[in-house]
Design a protein around this motif. Structure first.
Motif, short mmCIF file in Angstrom:
data_model
loop_
_atom_site.label_atom_id
_atom_site.label_comp_id
_atom_site.label_asym_id
_atom_site.label_seq_id
_atom_site.Cartn_x
_atom_site.Cartn_y
_atom_site.Cartn_z
N VAL A 1 14.82 8.78 -9.90
CA VAL A 1 13.90 9.54 -9.56
C VAL A 1 12.79 8.64 -8.62
N THR A 2 12.49 9.47 -7.40
CA THR A 2 12.05 9.11 -6.09
C THR A 2 9.96 9.46 -5.71
N LEU A 3 9.77 9.02 -6.12
CA LEU A 3 7.89 9.51 -5.49
C LEU A 3 7.87 9.87 -4.62
N LYS A 4 7.15 10.67 -4.36
CA LYS A 4 6.48 11.08 -3.27
C LYS A 4 5.25 11.18 -2.67
N SER A 5 4.72 11.76 -3.34
CA SER A 5 3.07 11.81 -3.86
C SER A 5 2.96 12.05 -5.20
N LEU A 6 1.03 11.47 -5.10
CA LEU A 6 0.58 11.52 -6.54
C LEU A 6 -0.63 12.46 -6.31
N ARG A 7 -0.93 13.61 -6.74
CA ARG A 7 -2.72 13.65 -6.65
C ARG A 7 -3.42 13.63 -8.35
N VAL A 8 -4.64 13.34 -7.68
CA VAL A 8 -5.12 13.58 -9.14
C VAL A 8 -6.91 13.91 -8.76
N GLU A 9 -7.30 15.30 -9.53
CA GLU A 9 -8.62 15.35 -9.17
C GLU A 9 -9.29 14.13 -9.42
N ASP B 1 6.13 -5.48 -1.61
CA ASP B 1 4.77 -4.17 -2.14
C ASP B 1 5.29 -3.17 -1.16
N ARG B 2 5.97 -3.55 0.40
CA ARG B 2 5.62 -3.09 1.64
C ARG B 2 6.42 -1.64 1.18
N GLU B 3 7.11 -1.76 0.16
CA GLU B 3 8.54 -0.65 0.15
C GLU B 3 7.43 0.93 -0.60
N LYS B 4 6.65 -0.05 -1.37
CA LYS B 4 6.62 1.17 -2.34
C LYS B 4 5.50 2.14 -2.73
N PHE B 5 4.65 1.88 -0.86
CA PHE B 5 3.25 2.30 -0.47
C PHE B 5 3.62 2.59 0.40
N VAL B 6 2.92 3.83 1.59
CA VAL B 6 2.45 3.92 2.57
C VAL B 6 1.41 3.03 3.05
N TYR C 1 -2.34 1.81 1.09
CA TYR C 1 -2.78 2.87 2.14
C TYR C 1 -2.33 4.21 0.95
N HIS C 2 -4.36 5.16 0.55
CA HIS C 2 -4.22 6.70 -0.01
C HIS C 2 -5.37 7.14 0.91
N MET C 3 -5.00 8.46 0.92
CA MET C 3 -5.99 9.28 1.65
C MET C 3 -6.56 9.74 0.70
N ARG C 4 -8.44 10.55 0.57
CA ARG C 4 -8.82 11.34 -0.26
C ARG C 4 -8.46 13.14 0.47
N THR C 5 -8.43 13.98 0.23
CA THR C 5 -7.92 15.61 -0.33
C THR C 5 -9.05 16.33 -0.54
N GLU C 6 -8.61 17.49 0.19
CA GLU C 6 -10.03 18.55 -0.45
C GLU C 6 -10.15 18.83 -2.29
N ILE D 1 -2.51 10.09 -3.01
CA ILE D 1 -1.76 8.61 -3.16
C ILE D 1 0.60 9.34 -1.80
N THR D 2 0.51 8.88 -1.06
CA THR D 2 2.09 8.97 -0.61
C THR D 2 2.43 7.59 -1.01
N TYR D 3 3.61 7.61 -1.47
CA TYR D 3 4.44 6.64 -1.83
C TYR D 3 6.05 6.56 -0.29
N SER D 4 6.26 5.55 -0.43
CA SER D 4 7.41 4.98 0.23
C SER D 4 8.54 4.56 0.13
N ASN D 5 9.32 5.18 -0.72
CA ASN D 5 10.75 4.61 -0.92
C ASN D 5 10.17 4.20 -2.41
N ALA D 6 9.66 4.75 -3.79
CA ALA D 6 9.01 3.69 -4.71
C ALA D 6 10.21 4.92 -5.80
N GLN D 7 11.61 4.45 -6.18
CA GLN D 7 12.14 4.69 -7.06
C GLN D 7 12.53 3.89 -8.55
N PHE D 8 12.67 5.35 -8.85
CA PHE D 8 12.94 4.55 -10.36
C PHE D 8 14.48 5.03 -11.07
#
Length: 1047
Positions: free
Chosen positions: A188-196, A237-242, A284-289, A294-301
């Motif tokens: 499983v490769t995580l691409k992104s996570l969005r929470v309210e 940790d550099r490969e697990k996040f953007v 890094y993560h960003m606030r969306t509308e 959270i955008t992941y880079s190469n976070a694999q299980f």
């Protein structure tokens, strides 16, 4: 459906006629309301409902219901395959079990398909209430109106939807099934996570919301997680996040803040080239509308695939130094859907250029603590969901975007169980092939036969040479089974008396003619407990006499012989099963086919089954209500008011709510419980001795501390060698002849102080010791034996779970998969003292809590060594903690259960003999379940000593895994005489839990972490299957498959 599949459905019936693998059904469960909950005296968090079906566990959103009568109105959807046996409910609060109930699905679904549907008030067996065990509800019972007003209840509604096999396109389904069979790993490769955004905790002082989320994924017992978003990035940790550089990067930058100041803005997501040019520094993560992205880079299980059905994703909010972290949201990925989505309707891969089949999916997250967050006001929540908790569970709290890849050739995935996982796929395929071959051959025999419904050959049709060889083989196996139990022929004659001779005599009467010379020779060998031939030679002679190349055909006469024999018992069954293994020595196909023949003969009516085995403690008065109108009397306004009051109680006040009356009630109820007879003469003196010891230690430490403080000014502070130090002169002036100095002198010289401290501390610690020791010897309040599936086998397998992480652990580890069954016998699970077993399971399941406890233990011990008072307090706490150990409490109750089980088994065996029916059992248990097996065998041994020799012919096999019992070789050698088949001890030498318990109990070896040096006891190391003691329930299907089927 083919003939062998029809036979499989007849021998292993599914719930509600669920007959095809391609069919998929759903179970819709609505938890309406709980009533009369007995909340802890100190309760801060609201109650939470838990529903478990097979491997699927669902928890209600925390904060949707409050008080002793919470209104959940929570609806969930559970996948249903047709093989699940029970549906488990439980209600918890702050990790404490308030009550639970398990429902047999066969009766539940029968009612859910009616016009009225299933809508009942389930009795929650409150663990602290006397005569209120966790019930397995009787759906046909009528309730008592007065009792319903006070007993805890959980109102639920259940409905099932069965979908046909044509839901998916056949070609697509076949391709997905083929991929599923050949998959060894799932990546499983995580691409992104969005929470309210409203899931974040509000920081009132800074006007911000904070959340530090991380994702935890679990596939079976395998778990993996990402780093929390607030952590600064290290090299690993550099490969697990953007990552990106901020305009003004400082070391105290916190990515957990969703809102920064007006001048601080997050930069856009950097491109790959920018990330290569700039040295990454911070996660890094960003606030969306819609909230936090959270955008992941190469976070694999990477998970080893062992036919799991789902991958569960849980989003936690890291609370820094607090524990446990809040579960914010959760979601489930159905692997069957993922396998199907990977193909087109024509059965072709969507991504033909990929090296491995892969698919991108989105997992919808449901809130778990959404309305508890103080950021969401009551008005906002009411406007969003109408003031009901049910709509909150259906509201979307976020989404996980991921890519899932199915790997047929496993890649390197370092884990302690890597070798086991690598073999699991091939072993599963082998077990399925063996079962399919057996069913296909048996179906052909039934179709071609016109004489007998079972299709088995008559003994009169066998050649005389074949019957003689079969008689020699069966009699030889009978003698070998007796010799296996007792390793000397003289002892065999004494122990078994005429039983072995009678079995051999009856086998000869059925297979041989009257007056045959071979009969006298075999009976003479039985009297002397000497084998006529070796088993290998006898089996080889029988195979030659059959004049057939099919080995399964060689096994058919054993089924006919089983039907014609009048004798019944464990020794006879073990002998025939041993003969089947000798006829087909490759693998365990012989024993598998023999058990399959037993089930087939019962289904055809040629083999009688004993009466249902009933083991219970009295008659439970917990019954189900049958009036849906009485259980749903609430309005949306009531729940809205409940939510408002609950939030005010949790967040408006810092201190938790304390109900002193409830605390007194709980104490009173515990003292009303009965203890075992004759225990008070030991409890009272022991508690007095322990209280006196603790009182003396505490009084001595306080008095000696007072002496040290009183003489400290003369020895140190006012000593002439330190007069040049201003600090020492000032301390001398303060301490000398001060009130504190005079008080310390009074304490040190007055005998009254020593007596007062001794009495006060002795009474308090003695009372605590009495309470803990009394809990160990309480009478059983809960004992019930329940079956899994229909009774279609004369042999019973009684399975005992030694601890419970959830109520599903009562039955889920023992469920039989018809495609690759670990046994074809009738499986029962024994349910006892679920409160104690649940407490032990919670203690075992919380790995992080155990680590924190070790750290706390070391820190407290170091602090305790600094002064006498702390040291004495630490000694007293250690002593009292050992008296209240959960494992000891569970083991003591398990010993009582084993004795009661032995008496019930003897009674059932006696009734079966009167009806000339077969009754044999096998006992399987892990952890304290192994203590039940040991205690049952000891009680049977006492019965044999009292002259009841029937007790020695009941148990076929005994399996104990991770048993916390002493490994005394002499005792186990005596118990081996009561087991006619295999006696297996599963041990894990690196079991830290049992090793710690062993060290605290004086270092005596325990059977669960060391082998037993007893004759013919099989010691099976558990190292390939588990890494910790709490993994036994998860790995039990694989362990049972390896032990019983050898795959």
């Amino acid at each position: 459906m083919s003939e062998w599949q029809q036979l499989q459905e007849r021998l292993y019936p599914r719930v509600r006629g669920y007959s095809q693998r391609s069919q998929r059904s759903k179970l819709f469960v609505t938890v309406v309301q709980a009533k009369n909950l007995r909340l802890p005296g100190v309760h801060w968090y609201p109650p939470q409902a838990v529903v478990v079906l097979g491997p699927h566990e669902r928890r209600s959103p925390l904060g949707e219901a409050f008080g002793p009568h919470p209104i959940f109105d929570w609806r969930i959807e559970l996948p249903f395959t047709g093989h699940e046996s029970h549906l488990a409910f439980q209600v918890t609060c702050e990790g404490e079990l308030l009550g639970g109930c398990i429902l047999p699905l066969r009766e539940v679904l029968a009612l859910s398909s009616s016009s009225t549907g299933f809508h009942r008030a389930l009795p929650l067996g409150a663990p602290h209430e006397r005569n209120s065990p966790v019930p397995s509800a009787d759906l046909s019972a009528a309730p008592d109106s007065e009792q319903r007003n006070v007993r805890p209840e959980l109102v639920v509604a259940i409905s099932a939807v069965l979908e046909g096999g044509d839901v998916l396109i056949p070609q697509q389904e076949r391709s997905a099934e083929e991929l599923r069979l050949h998959t060894s790993q799932v990546r499983v490769t995580l691409k992104s996570l969005r929470v309210e955004e409203n899931l974040a905790i509000a920081d009132v002082q800074r006007g911000q919301r904070k959340i530090a989320p991380y994702v935890m994924a679990s596939c079976g017992q395998q778990t993996a997680r990402t780093k929390a978003a607030f952590l600064t990035a290290g090299r690993q940790d550099r490969e697990k996040f953007v990552f990106t550089k901020m305009p003004k990067a400082t070391s105290d930058f916190d990515c957990g803040d969703l809102l920064r100041g007006s001048l601080d803005r997050y930069k856009a997501v950097p491109s790959l080239e920018e990330r290569r040019m700039n040295e990454p520094e911070f996660g890094y993560h960003m606030r969306t509308e819609n909230g936090l992205q959270i955008t992941y880079s190469n976070a694999q299980f990477t998970f080893w695939y062992q036919q799991q059905e789902v991958i569960e994703f849980m989003v936690y909010d890291d609370l820094f130094f607090y524990y446990p972290d809040n579960l914010v949201a959760c979601g489930t990925l159905d692997l069957d859907d993922a396998f199907s989505v990977a193909f087109t309707e024509q059965g072709e891969l969507l991504d033909e250029n990929a090296k491995q089949p892969r698919v991108r999916m989105h997992v919808t997250l449901a809130p778990s603590i959404a309305t508890v967050r103080p950021g969401a006001s009551t008005s906002e929540t009411s406007a969003a969901d109408g003031g009901t908790g049910g709509s909150t569970s259906s509201r979307i709290a976020g989404e996980i975007e991921l890519e899932i890849e199915f790997m047929q050739e496993p890649v390197a995935c370092p884990t302690a169980l890597e070798s086991t996982f690598r073999q699991a796929l091939s072993q599963s395929k082998k077990a399925e092939e063996l079962q399919r071959e057996s069913l296909q051959y048996l179906a052909e025999i039934i179709t071609s036969s016109t004489v007998r419904p079972s299709g088995l050959p008559a003994l009169e049709d066998l050649f005389s040479e074949q019957k003689e060889s079969l008689a020699i083989l069966c009699c030889t196996c009978a003698v070998a089974a007796a010799r296996r139990m007792i390793d000397h022929e003289d002892w065999v004659v004494v122990v078994f008396e005429n039983r072995l001779e009678n079995i051999v005599q009856e086998i000869c009467e059925v297979l041989l003619d009257d007056g045959h010379v071979l009969t006298a020779e075999l009976v003479t060998c039985a009297r002397r407990a000497v084998s006529y031939k070796t088993i290998e030679k006898a089996a080889e002679a029988y195979r030659r006499s059959c004049r057939s190349t099919s080995q399964m055909e060689h096994l058919l006469p054993l089924g006919t012989l089983l039907c014609m024999l009048r004798s019944t018992g464990a020794l006879l069954r073990s002998s025939l099963k041993r003969a089947s293994e000798a006829i087909e020595p490759d693998g365990s196909h012989g024993s598998l086919f023999f058990e399959l023949l037993e089930r087939h003969l019962v289904s055809c009516g040629e083999l009688e089954v004993s009466q249902p085995l009933v083991v219970q403690l009295g008659t439970s008065s917990d019954e189900l209500g049958d009036s849906p109108g009485e259980v749903a009397e609430y309005t949306a306004a009531q729940q809205k008011e409940q939510l408002r009051l609950g939030r005010e109680a949790m967040y408006s006040n810092f201190f938790p709510q304390i109900d002193t009356q409830r605390l007194l009630d709980r104490e009173k109820e515990e003292w009303q419980l009965e203890v075992l007879p004759g225990q008070y003469p030991f409890l009272v003196p022991a508690s007095v001795c322990i209280g006196s010891l603790c009182g003396a230690i505490m009084a001595f430490s306080i008095v000696e501390t007072a002496v040290i403080v009183h003489t400290m000014d003369a020895r140190i502070l006012c000593h002439k060698d330190y007069e040049h130090m201003a600090l020492m002169r000032a301390s001398c002036w303060v301490m000398k002849d001060s009130y504190l100095d005079n008080f310390m002198e009074w304490v040190a010289e007055s005998p009254g102080w020593f007596k007062s401290i001794f009495i006060l501390s002795g009474l308090m610690d003695g009372k605590t010791a009495f309470t803990y020791m009394r809990r160990r010897v309480l009478k059983l309040r809960e004992l019930q034996l329940e079956s899994i599936g229909e009774a279609l086998s004369p042999h019973k397998v009684i399975c005992i779970s030694g601890f419970l992480r959830s109520f599903a652990d009562l039955c889920q580890p023992w469920v039989v998969d018809p495609d690759r069954p670990w046994t074809s016998a009738q499986v029962h699970f024994l349910r006892f003292e679920t409160e104690v077993l649940h407490l032990l399971g919670v203690q075992l399941n919380d790995v992080l809590a155990r680590d924190l406890k070790r750290t706390e233990y070391v820190a407290r011990f170091l602090v305790a060594c600094t002064n006498l008072i702390s040291f004495s307090q630490r000694l007293t706490e250690m002593l009292l903690d050992e008296l209240g150990d959960f494992l000891d409490r569970a083991a003591t109750r398990a010993e009582q259960v084993g004795k009661l089980l032995a008496r019930q088994l003897l009674e059932a065996r006696t009734n079966a003999r009167r009806r000339n029916a077969s009754f044999t059992v096998s006992l399987v248990g892990f952890s304290t379940g192994g203590v039940v097996v040991e205690s049952c065998l000891k009680e049977l041994q006492e019965m044999v000593k009292d002259g009841d020799h029937v007790a020695s012919d009941i148990v076929c096999d005994a399996v104990m895994l991770g048993t916390p019992s002493r490994a005394l070789d002499e005792d186990w050698s005596k118990l081996r005489q009561l087991v006619s088949g295999r006696f297996i001890n599963g041990f894990f030498a690196q079991d830290s839990f049992l090793l710690s318990h062993q060290f605290r109990r004086g270092g005596a070896r325990l059977a669960g972490c060391s082998p037993l040096h007893a004759p013919d006891v099989e010691n099976v190391p558990m190292d390939p299957f588990i890494t910790t003691h709490n993994e036994y329930p998860e790995q039990m299907p694989l362990i049972l498959q390896r032990i019983f089927q050898g795959t």
